[in-house]
Design a protein around this motif. Sequence first.
Motif, PDB file in Angstrom:
ATOM      1  N   VAL A   1       0.818  -1.229   0.000  1.00 13.45           N
ATOM      2  CA  VAL A   1       0.000   0.000   0.000  1.00 13.45           C
ATOM      3  C   VAL A   1       0.839   1.260   0.000  1.00 13.45           C
ATOM      4  N   ASP A   2       2.140   1.137   0.266  1.00 13.48           N
ATOM      5  CA  ASP A   2       2.906   2.366   0.446  1.00 13.48           C
ATOM      6  C   ASP A   2       4.265   2.362  -0.233  1.00 13.48           C
TER       7      ASP A   2
ATOM      8  N   VAL B   1      -2.371   1.895   5.949  1.00  4.80           N
ATOM      9  CA  VAL B   1      -3.728   1.948   5.383  1.00  4.80           C
ATOM     10  C   VAL B   1      -4.543   3.019   6.118  1.00  4.80           C
TER      11      VAL B   1
ATOM     12  N   TYR C   1      -3.681   6.526   5.100  1.00  2.85           N
ATOM     13  CA  TYR C   1      -4.284   7.020   3.856  1.00  2.85           C
ATOM     14  C   TYR C   1      -5.706   7.528   4.082  1.00  2.85           C
TER      15      TYR C   1
ATOM     16  N   CYS D   1      -5.630   2.592  -1.503  1.00 11.93           N
ATOM     17  CA  CYS D   1      -4.405   3.233  -0.991  1.00 11.93           C
ATOM     18  C   CYS D   1      -3.438   3.531  -2.130  1.00 11.93           C
TER      19      CYS D   1
ATOM     20  N   LYS E   1      -1.874   7.171  -3.443  1.00  8.03           N
ATOM     21  CA  LYS E   1      -0.443   7.428  -3.551  1.00  8.03           C
ATOM     22  C   LYS E   1      -0.053   7.761  -4.988  1.00  8.03           C
TER      23      LYS E   1
END
Length: 360
Positions: free
Chosen positions: A135-136, A185, A188, A220, A224
């Motif tokens: 997710v990141d 998560v 976000y 997510c 981003k």
Amino acid sequence: MSTESLQVELAERSYPIHFSGSHELLKKEVHRLRDMGRSVRVISDARVLDAQPDYLAQAGFKDSEILSLPPGEQSKSVDSFSQALSFLANQACNRDCALFAFGGGVIGDLAGYVAASYLRGIDFYQIPTTLLSMVDSSVGGKTGINLPEGKNLVGAFWQPKAVYIDSTLLQSLPPREFAAGMAEVIKYGMLADAGLLSDLEDYAGLSAASEELPDVVRRCCAIKAQVVADDEKETASSGGRALLNLGHTFAHAIENVAGYGEYLHGEAVAIGLVLATRLSVELGQLHTESVERVESIIASYQLPTRLRDPLPMDQLMLAMQRDKKTRGGKLRFVSMKALGEAITSDGVDPKLVEEIWTQA
């Protein structure tokens, strides 16, 4: 918007994030590279390779092409960086080599920086294996390593050629690691998506087997991807990519002072999110009840909301001063004017920050 992939729009450096059928697409890409006469190499860690013993072989990689490093934050170091560069040099890899990162955020950040540096830059691909990296950290091109003096103080912006997100890899993730990913998560939701934050409250817990998880991961990544497309190298005077650092100025100080590995990155971020919420209240941007709501959401995903043991105030403040997000020697924080809407706040009074730390 296709459910199979999502594009990170960066002009000629745009690249896809693959969600469905990612293992098969990875296999095709490895074959395509080999057909072009290009070499491929992988950086991973022992824990991931033990948990997924056949994944790389099934995608077309050979054992001799894989560098295995010790698991954990300690591998995001100058020593591991040097070891990885020597791995490529000893095998006479040239500029047409493509480097694949197979692991969590540590491996992705390290491998990306190796790719950015070796022969002044080779192609690299992300195969994230943890929720946090999915997710990141696998998206956006921030690569780097830590120094004893601070986290991510050495690195480069180096975008991957593609990201392959395979949520089946999360089945072997330890519960503590999965929870750590949930901190990003939650971040976000807090910085850009109030609806996601509400959904996370409604789910009251997610696991690798949850049917909602793929959609959560995708949401997510979409946030981003948009932020990175708008402000790739974090040069906006306010807002922009810096907003992705919500909770991280506190978190990086915790990791640095407690010692890397004492808290998982996501655990430090979870505490940092609570502190960022408290700061937003003190700055008059949020109502007091927001703190209780954020603490409740974080706790419901088995994450800490406070430090296990107090840390020395002078060291925490010093770590913050060394953080990349300071501006002209003044502390800069990401705060929120509403849950779901983050802003940057410059020149925050250090005395106020010390007061916030006493509540950690």
